[in-house]
Scaffold this motif. Structure first.
Motif, PDB file in Angstrom:
ATOM      1  N   LEU A 112      41.404  40.457  45.288  1.00  0.00           N
ATOM      2  CA  LEU A 112      41.346  40.402  43.718  1.00  0.00           C
ATOM      3  C   LEU A 112      39.716  40.721  43.512  1.00  0.00           C
ATOM      4  CD1 LEU A 112      42.916  40.577  41.235  1.00  0.00           C
ATOM      5  CD2 LEU A 112      42.487  37.954  41.043  1.00  0.00           C
ATOM      6  N   ARG A 113      38.937  39.974  43.999  1.00  0.00           N
ATOM      7  CA  ARG A 113      37.454  40.271  44.028  1.00  0.00           C
ATOM      8  C   ARG A 113      36.845  41.513  44.372  1.00  0.00           C
ATOM      9  NH1 ARG A 113      36.019  34.210  44.535  1.00  0.00           N
ATOM     10  NH2 ARG A 113      35.470  33.963  42.404  1.00  0.00           N
ATOM     11  N   VAL A 116      38.731  44.770  42.218  1.00  0.00           N
ATOM     12  CA  VAL A 116      38.214  45.052  40.800  1.00  0.00           C
ATOM     13  C   VAL A 116      36.933  45.719  40.877  1.00  0.00           C
ATOM     14  CG1 VAL A 116      37.161  43.458  38.881  1.00  0.00           C
ATOM     15  CG2 VAL A 116      39.398  43.008  39.903  1.00  0.00           C
ATOM     16  N   ASN A 151      56.232  46.322  37.517  1.00  0.00           N
ATOM     17  CA  ASN A 151      54.779  46.497  36.742  1.00  0.00           C
ATOM     18  C   ASN A 151      54.778  45.004  36.065  1.00  0.00           C
ATOM     19  OD1 ASN A 151      53.601  49.577  35.532  1.00  0.00           O
ATOM     20  ND2 ASN A 151      54.310  49.268  37.882  1.00  0.00           N
ATOM     21  N   LEU A 152      55.508  44.617  35.317  1.00  0.00           N
ATOM     22  CA  LEU A 152      55.370  43.583  34.341  1.00  0.00           C
ATOM     23  C   LEU A 152      55.181  42.129  35.211  1.00  0.00           C
ATOM     24  CD1 LEU A 152      58.009  44.594  31.654  1.00  0.00           C
ATOM     25  CD2 LEU A 152      55.615  44.298  31.234  1.00  0.00           C
ATOM     26  N   ALA A 154      54.169  41.776  38.271  1.00  0.00           N
ATOM     27  CA  ALA A 154      53.056  41.947  38.878  1.00  0.00           C
ATOM     28  C   ALA A 154      51.621  41.764  37.947  1.00  0.00           C
ATOM     29  CB  ALA A 154      52.595  43.364  39.205  1.00  0.00           C
ATOM     30  N   SER A 155      51.964  41.962  36.561  1.00  0.00           N
ATOM     31  CA  SER A 155      50.827  41.570  35.636  1.00  0.00           C
ATOM     32  C   SER A 155      50.717  40.141  35.324  1.00  0.00           C
ATOM     33  CB  SER A 155      51.062  42.587  34.233  1.00  0.00           C
ATOM     34  OG  SER A 155      51.973  41.809  33.608  1.00  0.00           O
ATOM     35  N   GLN A 156      51.829  39.654  35.302  1.00  0.00           N
ATOM     36  CA  GLN A 156      51.858  38.010  34.881  1.00  0.00           C
ATOM     37  C   GLN A 156      51.303  37.425  36.535  1.00  0.00           C
ATOM     38  OE1 GLN A 156      52.801  35.462  32.457  1.00  0.00           O
ATOM     39  NE2 GLN A 156      51.114  34.799  34.190  1.00  0.00           N
ATOM     40  N   ILE A 158      49.238  38.523  38.743  1.00  0.00           N
ATOM     41  CA  ILE A 158      47.984  38.669  38.924  1.00  0.00           C
ATOM     42  C   ILE A 158      47.210  37.857  37.926  1.00  0.00           C
ATOM     43  CG2 ILE A 158      45.868  40.245  38.592  1.00  0.00           C
ATOM     44  CD1 ILE A 158      47.894  42.354  39.985  1.00  0.00           C
ATOM     45  N   GLY A 159      47.591  37.766  36.705  1.00  0.00           N
ATOM     46  CA  GLY A 159      46.889  36.892  35.650  1.00  0.00           C
ATOM     47  C   GLY A 159      46.910  35.304  35.898  1.00  0.00           C
ATOM     48  N   LEU A 160      48.080  34.965  36.653  1.00  0.00           N
ATOM     49  CA  LEU A 160      48.368  33.729  36.932  1.00  0.00           C
ATOM     50  C   LEU A 160      47.505  33.177  38.238  1.00  0.00           C
ATOM     51  CD1 LEU A 160      49.533  31.013  37.021  1.00  0.00           C
ATOM     52  CD2 LEU A 160      51.532  31.838  38.563  1.00  0.00           C
ATOM     53  N   PHE A 162      44.678  34.629  38.585  1.00  0.00           N
ATOM     54  CA  PHE A 162      43.129  34.768  38.159  1.00  0.00           C
ATOM     55  C   PHE A 162      43.024  33.430  37.504  1.00  0.00           C
ATOM     56  CE2 PHE A 162      40.261  35.751  34.978  1.00  0.00           C
ATOM     57  CZ  PHE A 162      39.046  36.181  35.450  1.00  0.00           C
ATOM     58  N   ILE A 163      43.698  33.065  36.548  1.00  0.00           N
ATOM     59  CA  ILE A 163      43.353  31.794  35.794  1.00  0.00           C
ATOM     60  C   ILE A 163      43.471  30.692  36.556  1.00  0.00           C
ATOM     61  CG2 ILE A 163      44.285  30.513  34.098  1.00  0.00           C
ATOM     62  CD1 ILE A 163      43.043  32.588  32.484  1.00  0.00           C
ATOM     63  N   VAL A 166      40.836  31.894  40.338  1.00  0.00           N
ATOM     64  CA  VAL A 166      39.703  32.358  40.382  1.00  0.00           C
ATOM     65  C   VAL A 166      38.785  31.945  39.178  1.00  0.00           C
ATOM     66  CG1 VAL A 166      38.400  34.788  40.097  1.00  0.00           C
ATOM     67  CG2 VAL A 166      40.671  34.661  41.350  1.00  0.00           C
TER      68      VAL A 166
ATOM     69  N   VAL B 116      34.596  38.534  37.707  1.00  0.00           N
ATOM     70  CA  VAL B 116      35.270  38.230  38.998  1.00  0.00           C
ATOM     71  C   VAL B 116      34.390  38.100  40.176  1.00  0.00           C
ATOM     72  CG1 VAL B 116      36.822  39.279  40.752  1.00  0.00           C
ATOM     73  CG2 VAL B 116      37.560  39.184  38.492  1.00  0.00           C
ATOM     74  N   SER B 155      46.738  34.119  30.905  1.00  0.00           N
ATOM     75  CA  SER B 155      46.959  34.738  32.144  1.00  0.00           C
ATOM     76  C   SER B 155      47.880  35.911  32.134  1.00  0.00           C
ATOM     77  CB  SER B 155      47.897  33.393  33.121  1.00  0.00           C
ATOM     78  OG  SER B 155      49.407  33.498  32.458  1.00  0.00           O
ATOM     79  N   GLN B 156      48.872  35.886  31.193  1.00  0.00           N
ATOM     80  CA  GLN B 156      49.543  37.259  30.895  1.00  0.00           C
ATOM     81  C   GLN B 156      48.799  38.345  30.530  1.00  0.00           C
ATOM     82  OE1 GLN B 156      53.032  38.608  31.512  1.00  0.00           O
ATOM     83  NE2 GLN B 156      51.296  39.835  31.483  1.00  0.00           N
ATOM     84  N   GLY B 159      46.500  39.695  33.420  1.00  0.00           N
ATOM     85  CA  GLY B 159      47.000  40.334  33.903  1.00  0.00           C
ATOM     86  C   GLY B 159      47.525  41.710  33.625  1.00  0.00           C
ATOM     87  N   ILE B 163      46.695  45.352  35.187  1.00  0.00           N
ATOM     88  CA  ILE B 163      47.432  46.331  35.660  1.00  0.00           C
ATOM     89  C   ILE B 163      47.413  47.661  34.626  1.00  0.00           C
ATOM     90  CG2 ILE B 163      50.029  46.923  35.400  1.00  0.00           C
ATOM     91  CD1 ILE B 163      49.346  45.154  37.963  1.00  0.00           C
TER      92      ILE B 163
END
Lengths: 199, 199
Positions: A112-113, A116, A151-152, A154-156, A158-160, A162-163, A166, B116, B155-156, B159, B163
């Motif tokens: 992730l780091r 980005v 996509n959707l 994946a977005s959740q 990745i955000g999960l 991160f929070i 990370v 990040v 988180s959502q 993400g 994306i």
């Protein structure tokens, strides 16, 4: 985040291992763009030609270093096999299990780091993750709108990541696995098989 | 991502503006950790003491540079005011509106990329975003489990930003606002006011 495990070729194990260890350290310290095959070879105390002989290009070598300690096909299978109506829960459980290991969590953070801050690496990882894991799962589980339904989630996810791992925001950073599963699995399930058309 | 708009003090506008422009460039190029007040002053062609006089510490200056072109209280109000059962949709619409502007999108990308890779900045932004925007919204909308109900939408949202606007994965990167609202608003709504306890 599961990356391909290619077959480890037998023999010359120590040299290969030395190069991989040096490459992981160089990629972690300098990022994908900053690291060089020459620098990795120097750190491993081998000739750069040997690095190319064993691993090919810097990109090939990077892909080799970001392997997870499991087979991505098995991860995808764990998410796909079974009732499609429970795929969201299986995906969350598999991911939380990977992130609960020191190795899996460190790799996710590193990816992730790196992604980005490096457009070339970001494009590589995006392609790799979607082709290898995300799209196969969505294709197997969803019956329409497969690209968006890939996509959707994946977005959740990745955000999960991160929070939780990370930014390490509480209470999600320390939340029990069952708490996260209960909260997030229905989201992934709706993204994969539920109603997306009305707000 | 809304950051505080403090009142712009009148007078000395050009010098202040020069310093802010230089600071934005330096933070973007070197990141929060790498940028220095001395370097920013040199770029703005002013004395470092003047930078401290106008803006205080490097942290103060950074906070000043990451202001959004709107008032975060108004953003929070736009999300909060109205039927709590439609807060998820209002939040998605506000965010997509901000990200649809060049300035708002660039700032979000810059914050995500900086946070990040710099732990100090990450802690600062995490505190800032949660105290200023995320927790006030969750407190106003949710009736229980406020901390978790603040984390989950964040988180959502992060993400989705990643994306759609950093990794720029299709089809979500180019999806119409209404498509994204339809898909994501119910997720935020459930995280804020829905059932989290059963998976």
């Amino acid at each position: 985040m599961a990356m391909a495990r290619t077959g480890r070729r037998p023999g010359k194990g120590d040299t290969r291992g030395q190069v991989l260890t040096a490459a992981r350290a160089e990629f972690a310290a300098r990022g994908y763009r900053g690291a060089t095959v020459r620098g990795i070879a120097a750190k491993a105390e081998v000739d750069p030609a040997l690095v190319h002989h064993y691993f090919g290009t810097k990109r090939d070598l990077f892909v080799e270093t970001i392997q997870l300690p499991f087979d991505p096909d098995k991860v995808a299978a764990a998410a796909v096999d079974g009732d499609p109506a429970a795929a969201g829960e299986r995906i969350v459980r598999v991911l939380l299990g990977v992130w609960a290991t020191d190795e899996g969590r460190a790799l996710m953070q590193s990816l992730l780091r790196s992604a980005v801050t490096d457009d070339e690496l970001l494009a590589l990882l995006r392609e790799f993750m979607f082709e290898t894991v995300v799209l196969p799962i969505a294709t197997a589980v969803a019956t329409d709108n497969v690209p968006l339904r890939a996509n959707l989630p994946a977005s959740q996810v990745i955000g999960l990541a991160f929070i939780r791992h990370v930014a390490e925001v509480e209470p999600l950073a320390s939340a029990e696995i069952e708490t996260v599963v209960s909260a997030v699995a229905p989201t992934l399930q709706r993204y994969l098989t539920g109603e997306l058309g009305s707000s």
